[in-house]
Design an enzyme around this catalytic site. Structure first.
Site, mmCIF file in Angstrom:
data_model
loop_
_atom_site.group_PDB
_atom_site.id
_atom_site.type_symbol
_atom_site.label_atom_id
_atom_site.label_comp_id
_atom_site.label_asym_id
_atom_site.label_seq_id
_atom_site.Cartn_x
_atom_site.Cartn_y
_atom_site.Cartn_z
ATOM 1 N NE ARG A 117 76.476 58.819 -10.828
ATOM 2 C CZ ARG A 117 76.746 58.753 -9.680
ATOM 3 N NH1 ARG A 117 77.284 58.059 -8.902
ATOM 4 N NH2 ARG A 117 76.323 59.944 -8.863
ATOM 5 N NE ARG A 140 82.566 57.296 -2.774
ATOM 6 C CZ ARG A 140 81.385 56.920 -3.425
ATOM 7 N NH1 ARG A 140 80.858 55.936 -4.014
ATOM 8 N NH2 ARG A 140 80.457 58.200 -3.780
ATOM 9 C CG ASP A 188 71.235 58.836 -3.012
ATOM 10 O OD1 ASP A 188 71.161 57.958 -3.976
ATOM 11 O OD2 ASP A 188 71.617 59.717 -2.626
ATOM 12 C CB CYS A 235 77.828 54.956 -6.528
ATOM 13 S SG CYS A 235 78.128 54.888 -4.853
ATOM 14 C CE LYS A 240 78.623 60.387 -0.552
ATOM 15 N NZ LYS A 240 77.629 60.563 -1.729
ATOM 16 C CG ASN A 241 75.235 63.426 -1.557
ATOM 17 O OD1 ASN A 241 76.465 63.188 -1.785
ATOM 18 N ND2 ASN A 241 74.267 62.511 -2.072
HETATM 19 C C1 EPZ Z 1 73.334 62.993 -6.812
HETATM 20 O O1 EPZ Z 1 74.152 62.118 -7.770
HETATM 21 C C2 EPZ Z 1 74.078 62.370 -5.515
HETATM 22 N N1 EPZ Z 1 75.470 62.479 -5.406
HETATM 23 C C3 EPZ Z 1 73.715 61.001 -5.656
HETATM 24 O O2 EPZ Z 1 74.015 60.615 -4.468
HETATM 25 C C4 EPZ Z 1 72.027 60.690 -5.854
HETATM 26 O O3 EPZ Z 1 71.630 59.426 -6.171
HETATM 27 C C5 EPZ Z 1 71.749 61.676 -7.096
HETATM 28 O O4 EPZ Z 1 72.152 63.062 -6.826
HETATM 29 C C6 EPZ Z 1 70.081 61.664 -7.260
HETATM 30 O O5 EPZ Z 1 69.766 61.974 -6.113
HETATM 31 C C7 EPZ Z 1 75.984 63.430 -4.835
HETATM 32 O O6 EPZ Z 1 75.240 64.517 -4.663
HETATM 33 C C8 EPZ Z 1 77.531 63.775 -4.867
HETATM 34 P P1 EPZ Z 1 71.781 63.752 -10.846
HETATM 35 P P2 EPZ Z 1 74.322 63.157 -9.271
HETATM 36 O O7 EPZ Z 1 72.650 64.411 -11.546
HETATM 37 O O8 EPZ Z 1 74.221 64.699 -9.165
HETATM 38 C C9 EPZ Z 1 70.598 62.110 -15.144
HETATM 39 C C10 EPZ Z 1 74.821 58.686 -2.998
HETATM 40 O O9 EPZ Z 1 74.514 57.503 -2.848
HETATM 41 N N2 EPZ Z 1 71.757 63.111 -15.610
HETATM 42 O O10 EPZ Z 1 70.727 64.060 -9.924
HETATM 43 O O11 EPZ Z 1 75.241 62.524 -9.907
HETATM 44 C C11 EPZ Z 1 71.322 60.759 -14.440
HETATM 45 O O12 EPZ Z 1 71.674 59.898 -15.194
HETATM 46 C C12 EPZ Z 1 75.014 59.181 -4.365
HETATM 47 O O13 EPZ Z 1 75.205 59.531 -2.173
HETATM 48 C C13 EPZ Z 1 71.814 63.344 -17.005
HETATM 49 O O14 EPZ Z 1 70.850 62.829 -17.905
HETATM 50 O O15 EPZ Z 1 72.859 62.697 -9.863
HETATM 51 C C14 EPZ Z 1 70.208 60.597 -13.529
HETATM 52 O O16 EPZ Z 1 69.327 59.564 -14.092
HETATM 53 C C15 EPZ Z 1 74.990 58.314 -5.429
HETATM 54 N N3 EPZ Z 1 72.645 64.423 -17.398
HETATM 55 C C16 EPZ Z 1 69.605 61.813 -13.254
HETATM 56 O O17 EPZ Z 1 69.928 62.816 -14.265
HETATM 57 C C17 EPZ Z 1 73.501 65.097 -16.561
HETATM 58 O O18 EPZ Z 1 74.183 65.899 -17.061
HETATM 59 C C18 EPZ Z 1 69.942 62.353 -11.917
HETATM 60 O O19 EPZ Z 1 71.207 62.497 -11.604
HETATM 61 C C19 EPZ Z 1 73.378 64.654 -15.083
HETATM 62 C C20 EPZ Z 1 72.468 63.700 -14.840
#
Ligand code: EPZ
Length: 418
Positions: free
Chosen positions: A122, A397, A305, A117, A22-23
């Site tokens: 986020r 999803r 995840d 989610c 998916k991702n």
């Molecule tokens: C991706 O989300 C995945 N989603 C998530 O999977 C997964 O939990 C996450 O990565 C972590 O592995 C998709 O790929 C669509 P991040 P993403 O940016 O990209 C902080 C699932 O269940 N951050 O890696 O949104 C944030 O708050 C889903 O399949 C900032 O501070 O996650 C978090 O603490 C849920 N500023 C950390 O980084 C930003 O601009 C990691 O988030 C972006 C993120």
């Protein structure tokens, strides 16, 4: 509305084939926008998030044809707008990749602030910081993110936090920017490498994906490609945990064992039998489950995840386990649902203390988010009696044909309208 009804207590046996990731797919499909010719993408999981992305792109003028149930031909050359419908983009997190791809191709894009989610805060500050470093101006107003650039120019971008979304989005924006972009402290997840491989297959010049420094040299044109999405690490992990929780013997097929290492290592530590044969992993019962301590970390650490799934399994292990969630600030809401089924879990900030119990008992529960929903499936399958899972649109999803796959393993699950 629909719900799942599970009659638990069956031991799962047999084999299950994992779908495309998916991702990775939710980034690769918007990345086709960059291409000057049609592309064919195979192994696309037919899940709700992909359906939404396809709707968004077709509304914008892309021509989309299914060559078979998991192969899609996308022609994004006739896109006539850089503005996406609020109705769809606000429903999923990964719609933010349209922003990076559109900005790179057309120098402008506006999308609704993404949904997805609810795992706590986020933010998108790192995505925005990256776009700005490449020369874009980005504004948030009226519930939308609006990005504009005369011409994107390569630059160094240091990510303060390791972010999957920001790494991919900046990669997308940089693919056609003039000169060299260097992303430092980049995420290293398997789907980052898959997206980079996809971009390179269209003629992009992306090096270092899978390490924490990614270098992207801008190119002018991208050409047609035929690409197959990698298998889904988390879907594979979900079926591995289902097998372990029910004490079954299940072969999970179409996996990349290297991607599964943080999960297989933890299952082995818990006394679960794990055998790797080529692109398949057999999970079988060795004896009682042992407690274990888990800390979620960006790849190659234990994936956040999988956290709701491993907590569910640890609920059935001997002894007291500690689980620390280091990625999201609010990813333990589902434990209230598990507690309804008899789990003994206490939460203190980002730490869960899980005391193993003899059994879980069927109950009405909510899928509070996607992986929380997957955890409810596991709990329902192992529980004594009937479990009803509501809010299953979250599960839709991210899990393709979940009912068929569970039934083929001998589980009893039905999807019914309410
Ligand atoms: C991706 O989300 C995945 N989603 C998530 O999977 C997964 O939990 C996450 O990565 C972590 O592995 C998709 O790929 C669509 P991040 P993403 O940016 O990209 C902080 C699932 O269940 N951050 O890696 O949104 C944030 O708050 C889903 O399949 C900032 O501070 O996650 C978090 O603490 C849920 N500023 C950390 O980084 C930003 O601009 C990691 O988030 C972006 C993120």
């Amino acid at each position: 509305m629909e719900k799942y009804v599970i009659h638990g207590g069956k031991v799962l046996n047999g084999s299950v084939t994992v779908s495309g990731a998916k991702n990775a797919a939710v980034a690769i499909i918007p990345a086709v926008v960059l291409c000057d010719e049609p592309c064919i993408i195979e192994n696309v999981p037919m899940i709700r998030d992909i359906e939404i992305l396809i709707k968004i792109l077709s509304e914008m003028g892309a021509e989309i044809e299914f060559l078979d149930k998991n192969t899609v031909k996308l022609d994004c050359t006739k896109i006539h707008t850089t503005s996406c419908s609020y109705e769809y983009t606000s429903k999923m997190r990964a719609s933010y990749y349209i922003l990076g791809a559109m900005l790179s191709k057309y120098g402008q894009a506006d999308i609704a602030l993404p949904g997805g989610c609810n795992l706590g805060n986020r933010p998108m500050d790192l995505h925005i910081k990256g776009f700005e470093k490449l020369g874009a101006t980005v504004e948030i107003k009226g519930g939308k993110i609006i990005a504009r650039a005369e011409a994107l120019k390569g630059n160094n971008v240091f990510l303060d936090t390791v972010s999957v979304g920001a790494t991919i989005n900046i990669m997308l924006a940089a693919v056609k920017a003039e000169g060299l972009t260097v992303i430092e402290n980049a995420a290293k997840e398997p789907h980052i490498v898959d997206v980079a491989n996809f971009l390179n297959s269209m003629g992009a010049n992306v090096k270092g994906a899978g390490t924490d420094v990614i270098r992207i040299k801008g190119v002018e044109k991208l050409k047609a490609t035929h690409y197959s999405v990698i298998p889904d690490q988390i879907e594979a992990g979900t079926y591995m945990v289902m097998a372990a929780a029910t004490g079954g013997d299940v072969t999970v097929k179409n996996v990349i064992p290297k991607h599964m290492e943080p999960i297989t290592a933890k299952l082995r530590e818990m006394n679960v039998g794990v055998e790797i044969n080529g692109d398949a992993i057999r999970i079988f019962k060795k004896g009682p489950l042992n407690k274990a301590n888990v800390k979620t970390m960006p790849y190659p650490g234990f994936p956040t995840d999988m956290q709701p799934l491993i907590v569910t399994l640890l609920s059935l292990a001997n002894g007291v386990s500690t689980v620390i969630e280091n990625v999201w600030d609010s990813r333990f809401k589902y434990t209230e649902e598990l507690k309804k089924m008899g789990a003994k879990i206490s939460i203190n900030g980002n730490v869960a203390i899980v005391e193993g119990v003899e059994a879980l008992y069927g109950s009405p529960v909510l899928a509070t988010d996607l992986r929380a929903g997957a955890a409810m499936l596991v709990a329902g399958l192992v529980a004594e009696g009937k479990t009803e899972i509501m809010d299953i649109y979250h599960i839709d999803r991210g899990y393709e044909k979940v009912v068929d796959k569970i039934e083929a393993l001998g589980g009893t699950i039905r999807r019914i309208s309410i």
